[in-house]
Design a protein around this motif. Structure first.
Motif, PDB file in Angstrom:
ATOM      1  N   TYR A  91       0.839  -1.196   0.000  1.00 32.69           N
ATOM      2  CA  TYR A  91       0.000   0.000   0.000  1.00 32.69           C
ATOM      3  C   TYR A  91       0.876   1.249   0.000  1.00 32.69           C
ATOM      4  CZ  TYR A  91       1.199   0.291   4.971  1.00 32.69           C
ATOM      5  OH  TYR A  91       1.884   0.380   6.167  1.00 32.69           O
ATOM      6  N   GLY A  92       0.257   2.387  -0.255  1.00 35.44           N
ATOM      7  CA  GLY A  92       1.043   3.615  -0.243  1.00 35.44           C
ATOM      8  C   GLY A  92       0.223   4.854  -0.528  1.00 35.44           C
ATOM      9  N   ASP A 130       3.797  10.977   2.437  1.00 35.89           N
ATOM     10  CA  ASP A 130       4.109  10.012   1.394  1.00 35.89           C
ATOM     11  C   ASP A 130       4.667   8.747   2.035  1.00 35.89           C
ATOM     12  OD1 ASP A 130       3.390  11.942  -0.421  1.00 35.89           O
ATOM     13  OD2 ASP A 130       5.444  12.560  -0.859  1.00 35.89           O
ATOM     14  N   ARG A 131       4.205   7.589   1.554  1.00 33.98           N
ATOM     15  CA  ARG A 131       4.628   6.345   2.191  1.00 33.98           C
ATOM     16  C   ARG A 131       4.522   5.172   1.220  1.00 33.98           C
ATOM     17  NH1 ARG A 131      -0.245   6.704   6.349  1.00 33.98           N
ATOM     18  NH2 ARG A 131       0.309   8.874   5.953  1.00 33.98           N
ATOM     19  N   LEU A 132       5.293   4.143   1.496  1.00 35.91           N
ATOM     20  CA  LEU A 132       5.199   2.857   0.820  1.00 35.91           C
ATOM     21  C   LEU A 132       5.337   1.799   1.890  1.00 35.91           C
ATOM     22  CD1 LEU A 132       5.086   1.207  -1.835  1.00 35.91           C
ATOM     23  CD2 LEU A 132       7.596   1.247  -1.818  1.00 35.91           C
ATOM     24  N   GLY A 133       4.357   0.908   1.969  1.00 38.84           N
ATOM     25  CA  GLY A 133       4.368  -0.038   3.068  1.00 38.84           C
ATOM     26  C   GLY A 133       3.956  -1.438   2.681  1.00 38.84           C
ATOM     27  N   THR A 164       4.254  -5.128   9.982  1.00 38.43           N
ATOM     28  CA  THR A 164       4.139  -3.926   9.147  1.00 38.43           C
ATOM     29  C   THR A 164       5.518  -3.329   8.943  1.00 38.43           C
ATOM     30  OG1 THR A 164       1.876  -3.372   9.814  1.00 38.43           O
ATOM     31  CG2 THR A 164       3.237  -1.576   8.985  1.00 38.43           C
ATOM     32  N   LEU A 165       5.847  -3.018   7.702  1.00 37.32           N
ATOM     33  CA  LEU A 165       7.054  -2.287   7.342  1.00 37.32           C
ATOM     34  C   LEU A 165       6.607  -1.109   6.491  1.00 37.32           C
ATOM     35  CD1 LEU A 165       9.358  -5.275   6.294  1.00 37.32           C
ATOM     36  CD2 LEU A 165       9.490  -3.974   8.425  1.00 37.32           C
ATOM     37  N   GLU A 166       6.845   0.131   6.973  1.00 36.22           N
ATOM     38  CA  GLU A 166       6.331   1.313   6.279  1.00 36.22           C
ATOM     39  C   GLU A 166       7.425   2.356   6.145  1.00 36.22           C
ATOM     40  OE1 GLU A 166       2.126   2.757   6.837  1.00 36.22           O
ATOM     41  OE2 GLU A 166       3.213   4.449   7.725  1.00 36.22           O
ATOM     42  N   SER A 167       7.680   2.748   4.908  1.00 35.27           N
ATOM     43  CA  SER A 167       8.743   3.705   4.609  1.00 35.27           C
ATOM     44  C   SER A 167       8.147   5.055   4.239  1.00 35.27           C
ATOM     45  CB  SER A 167       9.589   3.172   3.450  1.00 35.27           C
ATOM     46  OG  SER A 167      10.578   4.104   3.064  1.00 35.27           O
ATOM     47  N   TYR A 194      -2.751  10.615  -4.304  1.00 25.83           N
ATOM     48  CA  TYR A 194      -3.171   9.311  -4.819  1.00 25.83           C
ATOM     49  C   TYR A 194      -2.850   8.234  -3.769  1.00 25.83           C
ATOM     50  CZ  TYR A 194      -3.653   5.165  -7.730  1.00 25.83           C
ATOM     51  OH  TYR A 194      -4.051   3.949  -8.215  1.00 25.83           O
ATOM     52  N   ARG A 195      -3.834   7.414  -3.465  1.00 26.18           N
ATOM     53  CA  ARG A 195      -3.661   6.319  -2.510  1.00 26.18           C
ATOM     54  C   ARG A 195      -3.806   4.988  -3.248  1.00 26.18           C
ATOM     55  NH1 ARG A 195      -5.563   8.653   2.741  1.00 26.18           N
ATOM     56  NH2 ARG A 195      -6.547  10.662   2.311  1.00 26.18           N
ATOM     57  N   PHE A 196      -2.997   4.028  -2.839  1.00 23.33           N
ATOM     58  CA  PHE A 196      -3.134   2.694  -3.433  1.00 23.33           C
ATOM     59  C   PHE A 196      -2.936   1.616  -2.372  1.00 23.33           C
ATOM     60  CE2 PHE A 196       1.287   3.939  -3.859  1.00 23.33           C
ATOM     61  CZ  PHE A 196       2.003   2.821  -3.483  1.00 23.33           C
TER      62      PHE A 196
END
Length: 395
Positions: free
Chosen positions: A28-29, A63-66, A82-85, A393-395
């Protein structure tokens, strides 16, 4: 929110009919870029400010990518992680001090009856339970959080080395506790088991139109994370003191305690929130500062696609007569008033356009405004205003 889900099924071994539980990993991000205008911005409290117009990122939502994962262990129990950058959508650089998974990094066990136990780099209960009722998370932007993030409702810092437990004893009620280790053995010269540790408690109730949340957080010597010779590997890392953290930058903090509470009520398409926090900081040299935040905000969902929100924050400081405080106050009772305004229009389920405006004014003995993240307005600048608009934008 649509998410890409990778599902792994392992149903048999090589030599025997062994069955394994179902596992899933979700990617997700969020990416959120735009432009912003600030009427006056300075590099520090003691320099002159100037107008700032430029590209902005991560301001509506960081802003994130997880990756988050779950494995069914049977009997209502699961293993989770959970790993979230965090990153900059404008430059691609990592946020949170360059950490690969600086937003969150934890693993744990969850049971439908006995609750959830997790370990790693995590949020405390001020952010989990109380912060969702503040303007910046309801409808605004990161700039609309409280001045200096003195009550941690913006999560300037996460807690490393933490063990966290949460349970739902009755429907609608969640309670939890967290302890973050200093990872330092006992010793002299300021070192020891309590040097840069933290603990937190929280409770949240949400049932129908009424919601309530409360939390308590204590940090011992959080400024130790700023020094490579003290304890940078403790509960709080080097992100504790940012340019906009005007209260943390005024001396070595021996102790920080935060009590926070909030309540919410929903009437049809209108959600009203009231939040209060009391933060007490003790610095080296027997100096202290107390900062109370009072916030009232409301969000109205005008249509399924369009929402609008407005909030008012009053910040009241007292104490701290040391020389360091003179950079933002000329007396012992600094005060700030802040107005948050935000609108959002959903282009689709995943994409929206949003606009945020923040106005802050120093009052009482306060000599300078300092909007969250943007930082000081500059010498003798008692007011500061920001306008930012972007595409998320969310995904």
């Amino acid at each position: 929110m649509n998410k890409t889900v990778l599902v792994i099924f392992i149903t048999s071994g090589f030599a025997a009919p062994l069955a394994y539980a179902q596992s899933s990993v979700t990617l997700y991000g969020i990416i959120d870029n735009g432009v912003s205008y600030v009427n006056s911005s300075a590099s520090s409290l003691t320099t002159k400010g100037a107008r700032l117009i430029g590209a902005a990122t991560s301001f509506g939502s960081g802003d994130r990518l997880g990756f988050t994962g779950k494995e069914d262990l049977g009997g209502g129990s699961s293993a989770i992680f959970t790993l979230e950058s965090g990153f900059s959508g404008n430059t691609g650089a990592l946020s949170q001090g360059g950490r690969l998974f600086g937003r969150q990094s934890f693993v744990g066990l969850s049971d439908r009856n006995d609750g959830t136990l997790t370990m790693g780099r995590q949020y405390d209960y001020t952010f989990d339970y109380v912060a969702p009722m503040t303007s910046w998370l309801q409808f605004g932007s990161i700039y609309g959080a409280h001045i200096g993030d003195v009550d941690d409702t913006f999560q300037t810092y996460r807690l490393n080395n933490s063990v966290k437990y949460q349970v739902t004893p009755i429907p609608g009620l969640q309670v939890g506790g967290l302890y973050a280790f200093s990872n330092q053995s006992g010793g002299s010269n300021g070192a020891g088991f309590a040097n840069n540790r933290a603990w937190s408690l929280g409770a949240r109730y949400d049932n129908g139109p009424l919601g309530f949340a409360t939390s308590y957080l204590t940090l011992n010597s959080p400024s130790s994370g700023q020094s490579a010779t003290n304890n940078p590997n403790g509960a709080v890392g080097d992100e504790y003191s940012l340019p906009s953290s005007i209260f943390y930058n005024e001396g070595f903090v021996n102790r920080q305690s935060i009590f926070a509470a909030a309540t919410a009520y929903t009437i049809s398409a209108l959600r009203l929130n009231f939040m209060y926090s009391d933060t007490q900081l003790t610095y080296q040299g027997n100096r202290s500062l107390r900062v109370d935040n009072y916030e009232l905000n409301g969000k109205y969902q005008m249509t399924p696609a369009f929402s609008i929100g407005l909030g008012y924050i009053f910040t009241n400081g007292s104490g701290f007569t040391g020389t360091g405080a003179q950079s933002y106050a000329d007396g012992t009772h600094p005060k700030w008033h802040q107005i948050d305004f935000g609108v959002s229009y959903q282009l689709s389920k995943n994409t929206d356009l949003h606009l945020s405006t923040v106005y802050q004014r120093a009052a009482g003995d306060a000599t300078e405004a300092a909007i969250n993240v943007i930082g000081p307005a500059g010498i003798d600048k008692k007011s500061q205003m920001l306008v930012a608009t972007g595409l998320r934008y969310r995904f």
